[in-house]
Scaffold this active site. Structure first.
Site, PDB file in Angstrom:
ATOM      1  N   GLU A 214       7.218   1.526  19.285  1.00 59.20           N
ATOM      2  CA  GLU A 214       6.514   0.694  18.840  1.00 59.20           C
ATOM      3  C   GLU A 214       6.436   1.767  17.351  1.00 59.20           C
ATOM      4  OE1 GLU A 214       5.203  -2.305  18.602  1.00 59.20           O
ATOM      5  OE2 GLU A 214       6.620  -2.707  20.552  1.00 59.20           O
ATOM      6  N   CYS A 248       0.055  -0.206  10.627  1.00 59.93           N
ATOM      7  CA  CYS A 248       1.832  -0.287  10.931  1.00 59.93           C
ATOM      8  C   CYS A 248       2.264  -2.010   9.955  1.00 59.93           C
ATOM      9  CB  CYS A 248       1.652   0.078  11.914  1.00 59.93           C
ATOM     10  SG  CYS A 248       1.466  -1.766  12.926  1.00 59.93           S
TER      11      CYS A 248
HETATM   12  P1  NAD Z   1       2.520  10.099  15.795  1.00 59.46           P
HETATM   13  O1  NAD Z   1       3.640   9.446  15.774  1.00 59.46           O
HETATM   14  O2  NAD Z   1       1.789  11.378  14.696  1.00 59.46           O
HETATM   15  O3  NAD Z   1       1.447  10.188  16.988  1.00 59.46           O
HETATM   16  C1  NAD Z   1       1.692   8.999  17.447  1.00 59.46           C
HETATM   17  C2  NAD Z   1       0.971   9.897  19.101  1.00 59.46           C
HETATM   18  O4  NAD Z   1       2.763  11.136  19.236  1.00 59.46           O
HETATM   19  C3  NAD Z   1      -0.318  10.266  19.720  1.00 59.46           C
HETATM   20  O5  NAD Z   1      -0.958  10.214  20.682  1.00 59.46           O
HETATM   21  C4  NAD Z   1      -0.123  11.692  19.580  1.00 59.46           C
HETATM   22  O6  NAD Z   1      -1.167  12.987  19.912  1.00 59.46           O
HETATM   23  C5  NAD Z   1       1.830  11.529  20.409  1.00 59.46           C
HETATM   24  N1  NAD Z   1       2.408  13.089  19.585  1.00 59.46           N
HETATM   25  C6  NAD Z   1       1.904  13.214  18.634  1.00 59.46           C
HETATM   26  N2  NAD Z   1       2.885  14.535  18.038  1.00 59.46           N
HETATM   27  C7  NAD Z   1       3.832  15.203  19.035  1.00 59.46           C
HETATM   28  C8  NAD Z   1       4.609  15.868  19.895  1.00 59.46           C
HETATM   29  N3  NAD Z   1       5.081  16.110  18.970  1.00 59.46           N
HETATM   30  N4  NAD Z   1       5.055  15.544  21.234  1.00 59.46           N
HETATM   31  C9  NAD Z   1       4.818  14.213  21.933  1.00 59.46           C
HETATM   32  N5  NAD Z   1       3.669  13.218  21.397  1.00 59.46           N
HETATM   33  C10 NAD Z   1       2.992  13.325  20.027  1.00 59.46           C
HETATM   34  O7  NAD Z   1       1.123   8.965  14.941  1.00 59.46           O
HETATM   35  P2  NAD Z   1       0.295   8.470  14.380  1.00 59.46           P
HETATM   36  O8  NAD Z   1       0.589   9.599  12.241  1.00 59.46           O
HETATM   37  O9  NAD Z   1      -0.729   8.207  15.152  1.00 59.46           O
HETATM   38  O10 NAD Z   1       0.284   6.972  13.519  1.00 59.46           O
HETATM   39  C11 NAD Z   1       0.458   6.338  12.617  1.00 59.46           C
HETATM   40  C12 NAD Z   1       2.056   5.867  12.954  1.00 59.46           C
HETATM   41  O11 NAD Z   1       2.011   5.107  13.977  1.00 59.46           O
HETATM   42  C13 NAD Z   1       2.758   5.723  11.795  1.00 59.46           C
HETATM   43  O12 NAD Z   1       3.593   5.366  11.065  1.00 59.46           O
HETATM   44  C14 NAD Z   1       2.459   3.480  12.282  1.00 59.46           C
HETATM   45  O13 NAD Z   1       3.630   2.575  11.447  1.00 59.46           O
HETATM   46  C15 NAD Z   1       2.811   3.533  13.613  1.00 59.46           C
HETATM   47  N6  NAD Z   1       2.382   2.538  13.852  1.00 59.46           N
HETATM   48  C16 NAD Z   1       2.794   1.544  14.857  1.00 59.46           C
HETATM   49  C17 NAD Z   1       2.304   0.790  14.743  1.00 59.46           C
HETATM   50  C18 NAD Z   1       3.375  -0.392  15.647  1.00 59.46           C
HETATM   51  O14 NAD Z   1       2.983  -1.321  16.759  1.00 59.46           O
HETATM   52  N7  NAD Z   1       4.436  -0.398  15.582  1.00 59.46           N
HETATM   53  C19 NAD Z   1       0.955   0.209  15.271  1.00 59.46           C
HETATM   54  C20 NAD Z   1       0.043   1.889  14.730  1.00 59.46           C
HETATM   55  C21 NAD Z   1       0.666   2.485  14.022  1.00 59.46           C
END
Ligand code: NAD
Length: 462
Positions: A214, A248
């Site tokens: 997602e 998002c």
């Molecule tokens: P992110 O991808 O930075 O982090 C998400 C999760 O991944 C966190 O739990 C984090 O600890 C983990 N993570 C971070 N770096 C990692 C790595 N190198 N390896 C493994 N895991 C890692 O996302 P965010 O900044 O928390 O959220 C924002 C993004 O999420 C935006 O792009 C937004 O559009 C998207 N989002 C999508 C939805 C949806 O339902 N489609 C909903 C909310 C947010």
């Protein structure tokens, strides 16, 4: 805890979940319903803590805090319908396969890993969790470290409510996520950005684990000339600036018919003032940017175009005013990345075909919004664009209809969930064919002789 101790305890946790899964306790319908109701009770018990936590993490007003607790309405929907979803789904047989019966039998996948983001930090862990439980799985949860207060409340709620052999939560950041991703799961459900989505998919590929991703992206919002501008402005301002634009499916940018642009801008300015007052910094209804890194990134985007409203910011408070910008081109930095903050660029079009072409040249969006009364325009946009979801004449609300699958397409995501779609996502849909012994037609067995004609008939050639 040292890294090796953490790794050992993670391995232990997974072992316990695998054993629990193997014990066959989780697939029983009564067990699933009991655990879903326990989750419901826990959300009610912790609701004040949840609202307080998202206030601490994101400066969320209480009203918007209830978007997290609101996950309970999906939970009620799941509890109400689960009895029907678990049933085998009958399939029809071709004449050549008679006698017999066929059906699809949903079965749990096993142990699921759910990784969440910081922007709706409670909801985006609990909503997939209810799908995992409803489908009869064990689940390991990893909320975002960037919403630490919510992560703590979630940890407490999970510890209070579930046997860790069934549902457990691991707090931590990148390291914790990577330690989890090194393990073998039966399904990985990830919500976050595109960059980390690729890391998750790569890790899953090592074990051929199915994934749901997602993700995000730039969701366009087209405003045609045939609209009620005041209502459109009310809805756009709400959807863009709630949670300070960190949603998002928020409209990322506007694409406006140039004939109504000035009037729309005036209506948007008026709405921002009506919602957040003369000085939005003092409004109790505007969330804050999650951290300094995001704040600096967003302020960097304010150097382009002309600011038509807002533009003010305060790093100490991580405050950015609801901001409208025009004079932006497709090649500007603000159009190259998901904004994910309270800044709304306004671009115009003369010909709708050009606007559609511009959208289609870019990565497939998570959501697409269209404001118009004109049915031909509605059909044209629906038929000629792609997006995870579309909402006509409103924003965001499409994600709270539990019958609609929620997910992206292309780089905005893979797979979908919500309601029955969550149940299906966390289930393996097993195909079953059952034959009786009482009739055994001869047509498929050698010697084939002249049976080829009969076979041709069966497959529809004559
Ligand atoms: P992110 O991808 O930075 O982090 C998400 C999760 O991944 C966190 O739990 C984090 O600890 C983990 N993570 C971070 N770096 C990692 C790595 N190198 N390896 C493994 N895991 C890692 O996302 P965010 O900044 O928390 O959220 C924002 C993004 O999420 C935006 O792009 C937004 O559009 C998207 N989002 C999508 C939805 C949806 O339902 N489609 C909903 C909310 C947010």
């Amino acid at each position: 805890m040292t890294t090796s101790a953490a790794t050992t305890s993670l391995a232990n946790l997974l072992h316990r979940q695998r054993d629990y899964w193997a014990s066959g306790a989780t697939p029983s319908l009564d067990f699933r319903l009991d655990r879903l109701k326990a989750l419901r009770g826990a959300i009610l018990k912790y609701q004040a803590d949840i609202i307080d936590a998202v206030k601490q993490d994101l400066g969320r007003p209480e009203f918007e805090g209830y978007f997290e607790v609101g996950v309970i309405s999906e939970l009620d929907y799941v509890i109400k319908h689960l009895r029907r979803w678990v049933k085998p789904r009958k399939a029809s047989l071709p004449l050549s396969q008679l006698p017999g019966s066929a059906w699809v039998q949903p079965e749990p996948r096993g142990v699921a890993l759910i990784i969440g983001p910081w922007n709706y930090p409670f909801q985006l862990i609990v909503s997939p969790l209810m799908g995992a439980i409803a489908a009869g799985n064990c689940a390991l949860l990893k909320p975002s470290e960037l919403a630490p207060a919510t992560s703590k409340v979630l940890a407490q709620l999970v510890e209070d409510t579930f046997d860790p052999a069934h549902v457990a939560l691991v707090e931590g950041g990148v390291e914790a996520a990577q330690a989890l991703l090194a393990e073998k799961f039966d399904h990985i459900f990830f919500t976050g950005g595109e960059r980390v989505g690729k890391i998750v998919m790569q890790a899953a590929a090592q074990h051929l684990t199915p994934v749901t991703l997602e993700l995000g992206g730039k969701s366009p919002c087209i405003v045609d000339a045939d609209v009620n501008l005041e209502v459109a402005a009310r809805r756009i301002v709400w959807g863009k600036f709630l949670n300070a634009g960190q949603t998002c499916v928020a409209p990322d940018y506007l694409l406006v018919d140039e004939r109504v642009k000035d009037k729309l801008v005036a209506a948007l300015q008026q709405r921002i003032q009506a919602c957040y007052g003369d000085n939005p910094a003092t409004s109790p209804d505007l969330s804050r940017v999650v951290n300094d890194r995001q704040f600096d990134r967003l302020v960097g985007l304010l150097n382009q175009g002309n600011i038509l409203a807002g533009g003010g910011h305060d790093r100490g408070d991580r405050y950015i005013a609801p901001t409208l910008i025009d004079g932006i081109g497709w090649d500007d930095a603000i159009m190259q990345e998901e904004i994910f903050g309270p800044i709304l660029p306004i671009l115009t079009y003369r010909d709708l075909g050009d606007a559609i072409a511009a959208i289609n040249q870019r990565p497939k969006p998570l959501a697409l919004y269209l404001f118009t009364r004109d049915r031909q325009v509605q059909t044209q946009v629906l038929d000629r664009t792609t997006a995870g979801s579309v909402c006509i004449n409103d924003v965001i609300l499409q994600i709270a209809i539990w019958d609609l699958p929620f997910g992206g397409v292309g780089s905005s995501g893979l797979g979908s969930y919500h309601g029955k779609h969550s149940f299906d996502t966390f289930s393996h849909l097993k195909s079953v064919l059952k034959k009786p012994f009482w009739m055994d037609m001869d047509w498929r067995y050698p010697p084939y002789g002249d049976k080829v004609k009969l076979f041709q008939k069966f497959i529809g050639l004559s």
